[in-house]
Write an enzyme that holds these catalytic residues in place. Structure first.
Site, mmCIF file in Angstrom:
data_model
loop_
_atom_site.group_PDB
_atom_site.id
_atom_site.type_symbol
_atom_site.label_atom_id
_atom_site.label_comp_id
_atom_site.label_asym_id
_atom_site.label_seq_id
_atom_site.Cartn_x
_atom_site.Cartn_y
_atom_site.Cartn_z
ATOM 1 C CD GLU A 203 25.282 -69.861 -23.749
ATOM 2 O OE1 GLU A 203 24.960 -70.340 -24.851
ATOM 3 O OE2 GLU A 203 24.659 -70.086 -22.696
ATOM 4 C CD GLU A 204 29.317 -68.287 -25.867
ATOM 5 O OE1 GLU A 204 29.461 -69.345 -26.523
ATOM 6 O OE2 GLU A 204 28.349 -67.539 -26.025
ATOM 7 C CB SER A 606 20.916 -70.626 -32.503
ATOM 8 O OG SER A 606 21.776 -70.040 -31.568
ATOM 9 C CG ASP A 681 16.920 -66.049 -26.569
ATOM 10 O OD1 ASP A 681 17.893 -66.246 -25.810
ATOM 11 O OD2 ASP A 681 16.846 -66.513 -27.713
ATOM 12 C CG HIS A 713 18.715 -69.552 -27.628
ATOM 13 N ND1 HIS A 713 18.530 -68.545 -28.552
ATOM 14 C CD2 HIS A 713 19.655 -70.364 -28.162
ATOM 15 C CE1 HIS A 713 19.326 -68.732 -29.590
ATOM 16 N NE2 HIS A 713 20.014 -69.845 -29.377
#
Length: 745
Positions: A203-204, A606, A681, A713
């Protein structure tokens, strides 16, 4: 967190036969208005083919595999995804992976890989693997591989002897000569994962894989992680016909992370040999890369603070290692993929922000810096290719104009570090995919009046041929709407610290400078994103301009492609510099004679949803209302790697977390709010919005609410995207366009 940029659309050219305005149904459910766009562009290892994924003419969400053959200059479909059975079943692991990669709404062939010799292609479809042999007849070209179950993250080994994959949290290989499958790890299951990237890596860190082949097929480096230390959060996923209780090991900011190991295993099986990652278990394994000789590999090691990064070199035979170089920062280290070990000598290229801008440096394998390859007060996006024979390095950057993306050439010897040669020719956005030897590249170009066009260019930028010209003529899907097209204007204003803030503005269709118009102010505002781009990107913005709104977007401090002074302004407290800059944009709008200052509304998704809340809470007096979709409302509810990069741990920066939350400023929220969130989400958890609802209700603050059963999301279930944009449109028509400057709580 990644930006949810609005989908692509629009352009201008000659007058169409009949003018139409865009509709939300046409944008989201009527097929792509961008024309024959492609994704997944790759150049074959022998440089003879350009392969890509193209959506079906009757289904913009389902992709097939195509090729352009440079020898005969013909384009043809290689594999029809429907012939492979389509997405009949997706495992939970594959669903989660697609959500991380933002491909959850797509079907068919979404990925593929070339073999090293360019004779075969590995094609995964919904957990099933297919091998395509280009030398075989059409009837026998495709072979289904027996994986014994759903396979994720498949790869064909560099020499083409094996296909590897992850199944049931273990690493497997198939020997293509014998067809035999071998399970390389045995303890996967429960909290233990072998060959997979953990949640925050996917994800990051922009790292979707958890294993890496040696170039000579001799070994596989793989990550083993144990999620046992990560606390289990129990959350509900609410669907239209049922509610699921999900136990998810989600690493909230300040919580323990997974325990990570890095090991080497032979593709023939046997015991894993573990690399010593050090005494501190609370670290991040951010990147792994083999050297060309296959005898050494590197990995990038980062402590929990993210203020240090070590590039370490490991001897694959003895596992002895040493630190090649160390990067440090007073704020945080941004990861990149600009490490390139050069096969022609003991040197490598390294990307670093140490000068305040991202640039490239040449190092020796003794760890000593030789020289800078690029330098100056401009930011390099990334390394595209190296032609070591010609001594050239190709990069992407916005040196000439911040909203653009151009291709440049630099000399490997550093002699023109601050004077790169621009290769791409047209102003706008160029996304280049180079041949392995750097001899040519495939260019995907767009600007606000040109939909994505794909062409082949020599390394000097000269045009060779079209792959997809995507002409705007009567056959183009946007042709009926061209007469209603609005071309955006670009400019910049000053931040409070004197830095330039770039904006993009669409003036309403049939603009009259003597009238005053309401404003649709849309932003993202978060790190690692740029919204103000000179490309073919913003269909809903175009739609709102056609509805009579001024559509305004400004990139505030903290966002991407501007250097560290620009990004570091958000360190240790979010929502300060960003809001200051967005308010500066609103002040600029209010000074324009064609803006109705009492009818300015804001929208974001977001991080942009978070920004909407912060704007309404801190500047309601200037706003007629706002829409927040899937917002973060409490940064202790977001993950470790992303949140702690900017705020540190909550234990160490309690005040920063408190003041970075909209909750601390809700007493100032008097302008109308519409809140929307997916009820399943797993990125920005629905809990963020339920906490906000409760806080608003306790204060007696009324607000609008729309929740989406089963929505993740991106709200990608059938009908959800169109519905939420109708919601946004309706809010701005009724509440912003209809406002009279009075804010009712």
């Amino acid at each position: 967190m990644r930006a949810f940029l609005l989908a692509a659309v629009l352009t201008v050219a000659a007058c169409p036969v009949m003018a139409k305005k865009l509709t939300i149904e046409r944008i989201f459910d009527g097929g792509s208005l961008s024309g024959a766009t492609v994704r997944g562009l790759k150049v074959s290892p022998d440089g003879q083919r350009v392969t890509f994924l193209r959506a079906k003419a009757d289904d913009q969400h389902t992709f097939d595999l195509w090729e352009y053959n440079l020898a005969d200059q013909r384009t043809r479909m290689l594999v029809d995804s429907r012939s492979l059975g389509g997405d009949r079943h997706l495992s939970d692991a594959e669903k989660a992976r697609r959500e991380r990669e933002r491909t959850a709404g797509l079907r068919g062939i979404l990925d593929y890989q070339w073999s090293h010799d360019g004779t075969k292609l590995l094609i995964p479809v919904a957990g099933t693997l297919y091998l395509y042999d280009l030398s075989a007849s059409a009837a026998t070209a495709v072979t289904k591989l027996d994986t014994g179950g759903d396979a994720i993250d498949p790869k064909i080994s560099p020499l083409g002897h094996y296909v590897s994959y992850v199944r049931d949290q273990n690493l497997w290989v198939i020997d293509l000569a014998s067809g035999q499958s071998t399970q390389l790890t045995q303890d996967g299951g429960g909290t233990v994962h072998n060959g997979e990237a953990e949640f925050v890596a996917q994800e990051e860190m922009a790292r979707s894989t958890g294993y890496w082949w040696a170039p000579d097929d001799s070994s596989i480096a793989y990550e083993r992680y144990d999620a046992a230390p990560v606390p289990v959060t129990q959350r509900m996923e609410i669907y239209a016909d049922h509610t699921a209780m999900v136990d998810q090991r989600y690493p909230f900011a300040g919580d323990p992370n997974v325990l990570v190991q890095l090991g080497l295993v032979s593709p023939k099986g046997g015991a894993t040999r573990w690399i010593d990652l050090g005494a501190d278990p609370d670290i991040y394994l951010t990147r792994v890369k083999w050297l060309p000789d296959g005898k050494r590999l590197s990995y990038q090691w980062m402590p929990r603070s993210q203020q240090k990064l070590e590039l370490r070199l490991v001897d694959a035979a003895t596992l002895k290692q040493r630190v090649l170089l160390t990067e440090t920062s007073r704020t945080w280290i941004d990861l990149n993929d600009d490490l390139r070990f050069l096969p022609g000598g003991d040197t490598f290229i390294w990307g670093s922000d140490r000068s305040g801008y991202h640039h490239l440096y040449l190092y020796g394998l003794d760890g000593k810096l030789k020289h800078a390859i690029s330098a100056g007060d401009w930011n390099l996006d990334g390394l595209l290719a190296v032609d070591e024979k010609k001594g050239l390095v190709y990069v992407s950057a916005n040196r000439d104009f911040v909203p653009d993306r151009q291709v440049y050439a630099l000399k490997l010897d550093g002699s023109d570090a601050d004077n790169p040669q621009r290769i791409s020719q047209r102003d706008g956005t160029h996304v280049a995919t180079f041949a392995p030897d750097g001899s040519f590249y495939v260019d995907t170009f767009s600007d606000p009046n040109t939909p994505p066009q794909v062409s082949v260019h020599r390394a000097d930028g000269s045009f060779v041929t079209w792959i997809e010209e995507n002409k705007l003529d009567e056959n183009h899907p946007y042709w009926p709407y061209m007469d209603s097209h609005v071309t955006p204007e670009f400019g910049h204003i000053k931040a409070i610290d004197g830095q330039d803030l770039y904006y993009r503005v669409y003036k309403p269709l049939n603009f009259d400078p003597n009238k005053k118009y309401p404003v649709f102010d849309t932003f993202y505002g978060g790190p690692h994103a740029q919204m103000v781009t000179r490309g073919w990107v913003d269909d809903f913005a175009e739609y709102m301009a056609q509805q009579g709104f001024v559509v305004f977007t400004l990139d505030n401090r903290g966002m991407a492609r501007r250097g560290r002074r620009f990004s570091d302004a958000i360190y240790h407290q979010l929502g300060v510099a960003e809001v200051e800059d967005q308010i500066a944009g609103i002040d600029w709008l209010k000074q324009q004679p064609w803006v109705d200052a009492k009818r300015i509304g804001v929208f974001g998704w977001s991080y942009g949803g978070y920004m909407t809340l912060m704007m309404l809470a801190k500047d309601s007096a200037d706003l007629a209302g706002g829409v927040a979709v899937a917002p973060v409302t409490d940064w202790t509810l977001y993950d470790t790697f992303y949140t702690e990069r900017y705020l540190g741990r909550p234990q160490d920066n309690e005040a920063g977390y408190t003041r970075s939350s909209p909750m601390a400023w809700l007493d100032g929220l008097t302008a109308p709010l519409m809140l929307a969130h997916g009820m399943a989400d797993d990125n920005v958890l629905f809990l963020n919005s339920t906490k906000l609802m409760s806080a608003l209700q306790k204060r007696g603050i009324q607000f609008g609410l729309m929740t989406y059963p089963g929505g993740k999301h991106g709200l990608n279930l059938p009908g959800q995207r169109a519905h939420v944009y109708h919601l946004i449109d309706d809010f701005f028509e009724r509440t912003v366009k209809g406002a009279r400057g009075e804010h009712k709580p």
